[in-house]
Scaffold this motif. Structure first.
Motif, PDB file in Angstrom:
ATOM      1  N   MET A   1     -39.987 -48.272 -96.179  1.00 39.41           N
ATOM      2  CA  MET A   1     -39.566 -47.370 -95.128  1.00 39.41           C
ATOM      3  C   MET A   1     -38.337 -47.963 -94.435  1.00 39.41           C
ATOM      4  SD  MET A   1     -41.830 -45.924 -92.043  1.00 39.41           S
ATOM      5  CE  MET A   1     -41.837 -44.192 -92.268  1.00 39.41           C
ATOM      6  N   VAL A   2     -37.427 -47.113 -94.078  1.00 40.14           N
ATOM      7  CA  VAL A   2     -36.184 -47.555 -93.447  1.00 40.14           C
ATOM      8  C   VAL A   2     -36.458 -47.904 -91.994  1.00 40.14           C
ATOM      9  CG1 VAL A   2     -33.853 -46.857 -92.798  1.00 40.14           C
ATOM     10  CG2 VAL A   2     -34.775 -46.177 -95.008  1.00 40.14           C
ATOM     11  N   ASN A   3     -35.983 -49.079 -91.567  1.00 47.40           N
ATOM     12  CA  ASN A   3     -36.125 -49.533 -90.195  1.00 47.40           C
ATOM     13  C   ASN A   3     -35.039 -48.892 -89.356  1.00 47.40           C
ATOM     14  OD1 ASN A   3     -35.644 -51.238 -87.832  1.00 47.40           O
ATOM     15  ND2 ASN A   3     -37.179 -52.598 -88.735  1.00 47.40           N
ATOM     16  N   ARG A   4     -35.377 -48.395 -88.151  1.00 45.27           N
ATOM     17  CA  ARG A   4     -34.377 -47.710 -87.326  1.00 45.27           C
ATOM     18  C   ARG A   4     -33.323 -48.660 -86.779  1.00 45.27           C
ATOM     19  NH1 ARG A   4     -37.653 -46.342 -81.781  1.00 45.27           N
ATOM     20  NH2 ARG A   4     -37.991 -48.512 -81.205  1.00 45.27           N
ATOM     21  N   SER A   5     -33.645 -49.942 -86.636  1.00 45.74           N
ATOM     22  CA  SER A   5     -32.668 -50.893 -86.103  1.00 45.74           C
ATOM     23  C   SER A   5     -31.692 -51.371 -87.170  1.00 45.74           C
ATOM     24  CB  SER A   5     -33.376 -52.105 -85.502  1.00 45.74           C
ATOM     25  OG  SER A   5     -34.152 -51.712 -84.405  1.00 45.74           O
ATOM     26  N   THR A   6     -32.195 -51.673 -88.361  1.00 45.34           N
ATOM     27  CA  THR A   6     -31.337 -52.221 -89.411  1.00 45.34           C
ATOM     28  C   THR A   6     -30.723 -51.148 -90.279  1.00 45.34           C
ATOM     29  OG1 THR A   6     -33.184 -52.474 -90.948  1.00 45.34           O
ATOM     30  CG2 THR A   6     -32.649 -54.363 -89.527  1.00 45.34           C
ATOM     31  N   GLY A   7     -31.384 -49.992 -90.375  1.00 47.49           N
ATOM     32  CA  GLY A   7     -30.878 -48.938 -91.239  1.00 47.49           C
ATOM     33  C   GLY A   7     -31.223 -49.174 -92.698  1.00 47.49           C
ATOM     34  N   LYS A   8     -32.010 -50.194 -92.986  1.00 45.68           N
ATOM     35  CA  LYS A   8     -32.410 -50.528 -94.347  1.00 45.68           C
ATOM     36  C   LYS A   8     -33.891 -50.847 -94.353  1.00 45.68           C
ATOM     37  CE  LYS A   8     -27.960 -52.382 -95.784  1.00 45.68           C
ATOM     38  NZ  LYS A   8     -27.535 -51.232 -96.545  1.00 45.68           N
ATOM     39  N   SER A   9     -34.495 -50.763 -95.530  1.00 44.47           N
ATOM     40  CA  SER A   9     -35.890 -51.162 -95.634  1.00 44.47           C
ATOM     41  C   SER A   9     -35.969 -52.686 -95.678  1.00 44.47           C
ATOM     42  CB  SER A   9     -36.529 -50.564 -96.886  1.00 44.47           C
ATOM     43  OG  SER A   9     -35.969 -51.132 -98.043  1.00 44.47           O
ATOM     44  N   SER A  10     -37.090 -53.221 -95.243  1.00 47.50           N
ATOM     45  CA  SER A  10     -37.263 -54.675 -95.240  1.00 47.50           C
ATOM     46  C   SER A  10     -37.172 -55.226 -96.653  1.00 47.50           C
ATOM     47  CB  SER A  10     -38.617 -55.044 -94.636  1.00 47.50           C
ATOM     48  OG  SER A  10     -38.691 -54.581 -93.319  1.00 47.50           O
ATOM     49  N   PHE A  11     -37.716 -54.511 -97.634  1.00 40.27           N
ATOM     50  CA  PHE A  11     -37.688 -54.977 -99.008  1.00 40.27           C
ATOM     51  C   PHE A  11     -36.253 -55.088 -99.524  1.00 40.27           C
ATOM     52  CE2 PHE A  11     -37.860 -54.495-103.594  1.00 40.27           C
ATOM     53  CZ  PHE A  11     -38.830 -55.425-103.930  1.00 40.27           C
ATOM     54  N   SER A  12     -35.401 -54.103 -99.184  1.00 35.64           N
ATOM     55  CA  SER A  12     -34.022 -54.162 -99.685  1.00 35.64           C
ATOM     56  C   SER A  12     -33.221 -55.260 -99.007  1.00 35.64           C
ATOM     57  CB  SER A  12     -33.324 -52.813 -99.505  1.00 35.64           C
ATOM     58  OG  SER A  12     -33.137 -52.543 -98.139  1.00 35.64           O
ATOM     59  N   ILE A  13     -33.634 -55.670 -97.803  1.00 35.65           N
ATOM     60  CA  ILE A  13     -32.949 -56.781 -97.139  1.00 35.65           C
ATOM     61  C   ILE A  13     -33.351 -58.098 -97.787  1.00 35.65           C
ATOM     62  CG2 ILE A  13     -32.770 -58.070 -94.973  1.00 35.65           C
ATOM     63  CD1 ILE A  13     -33.078 -55.376 -93.546  1.00 35.65           C
ATOM     64  N   VAL A  14     -34.655 -58.248 -98.000  1.00 37.37           N
ATOM     65  CA  VAL A  14     -35.143 -59.497 -98.563  1.00 37.37           C
ATOM     66  C   VAL A  14     -34.821 -59.585-100.055  1.00 37.37           C
ATOM     67  CG1 VAL A  14     -37.202 -60.898 -98.977  1.00 37.37           C
ATOM     68  CG2 VAL A  14     -36.949 -59.657 -96.833  1.00 37.37           C
ATOM     69  N   PHE A  15     -35.090 -58.522-100.798  1.00 31.47           N
ATOM     70  CA  PHE A  15     -34.844 -58.507-102.242  1.00 31.47           C
ATOM     71  C   PHE A  15     -33.877 -57.384-102.548  1.00 31.47           C
ATOM     72  CE2 PHE A  15     -39.356 -59.582-101.554  1.00 31.47           C
ATOM     73  CZ  PHE A  15     -39.330 -60.904-101.969  1.00 31.47           C
ATOM     74  N   THR A  16     -32.690 -57.710-103.005  1.00 30.29           N
ATOM     75  CA  THR A  16     -31.729 -56.666-103.340  1.00 30.29           C
ATOM     76  C   THR A  16     -32.168 -55.902-104.577  1.00 30.29           C
ATOM     77  OG1 THR A  16     -30.413 -58.210-104.623  1.00 30.29           O
ATOM     78  CG2 THR A  16     -29.820 -57.889-102.297  1.00 30.29           C
ATOM     79  N   LYS A  17     -32.900 -56.508-105.425  1.00 25.57           N
ATOM     80  CA  LYS A  17     -33.522 -55.891-106.598  1.00 25.57           C
ATOM     81  C   LYS A  17     -34.658 -56.799-107.014  1.00 25.57           C
ATOM     82  CE  LYS A  17     -30.586 -58.182-109.924  1.00 25.57           C
ATOM     83  NZ  LYS A  17     -29.858 -58.057-111.148  1.00 25.57           N
TER      84      LYS A  17
END
Length: 161
Positions: A1-17
């Motif tokens: 789920m996309v975080n409203r503060s970062t604009g990205k999901s936590s998974f995509s921040i931690v793991f790009t793929k």
């Protein structure tokens, strides 16, 4: 789920793929491989975007919080009333009938626009530094005479004919 503060999901921040290997980004920047250098560039750009998005979100939160902030500035020597919160009392000494406000007391030092040091009377074993949210300007009672209107006067007063 996309975080409203970062604009990205936590998974995509931690793991790009989904990674095949655990690689350090610092080591990849020294690598001559084109896919590795593209990966580090994308990852670095993504971290920069997240940092920018977090700063923007924090600015929005600050602007919303500042709408309710009470901006009051005092000078050294001003007389103020100080609110004593429950945390300021020694354990076991606080009761619901304890004094809530103390004063008037003079301000003896200004730490910044948000914190002041006051001269507490002896017997108070608490820090004399208070946040501006716990300080109010002291207004001495006025000595004016209050005139009672006719509707408030006694009905037993003698009426002259």
């Amino acid at each position: 789920m996309v975080n409203r503060s970062t604009g990205k999901s936590s998974f995509s921040i931690v793991f790009t793929k989904l990674p095949n290997l655990a690689l350090d980004v610092a080591i990849l920047s020294k690598c001559k491989s084109l896919p590795a250098s593209q990966f580090t560039g994308q990852y670095s750009q993504m971290l920069t975007d997240v940092h920018t998005q977090l700063n923007n979100a924090n600015q929005k939160y600050k602007a919303a919080a500042d709408l309710h902030k009470r901006q009051v500035l005092f000078k050294v020597g001003d007389l103020v009333m100080v609110r004593l919160r429950r945390e300021r009392f020694a354990p076991g000494t606080y009761t619901k009938l304890s004094r809530r406000k103390l004063g008037p007391v003079p301000i003896i030092a200004k730490i910044n626009d948000n914190a002041y040091t006051v001269e507490l009377p002896s017997g108070y074993n608490t820090s004399p530094t208070f946040n501006v949210s716990d300080i109010w300007p002291y207004h001495p009672p006025d000595d004016t005479v209050h005139i009672i209107s006719s509707s408030e006067s006694s009905s037993s007063a003698a009426v002259e004919d």
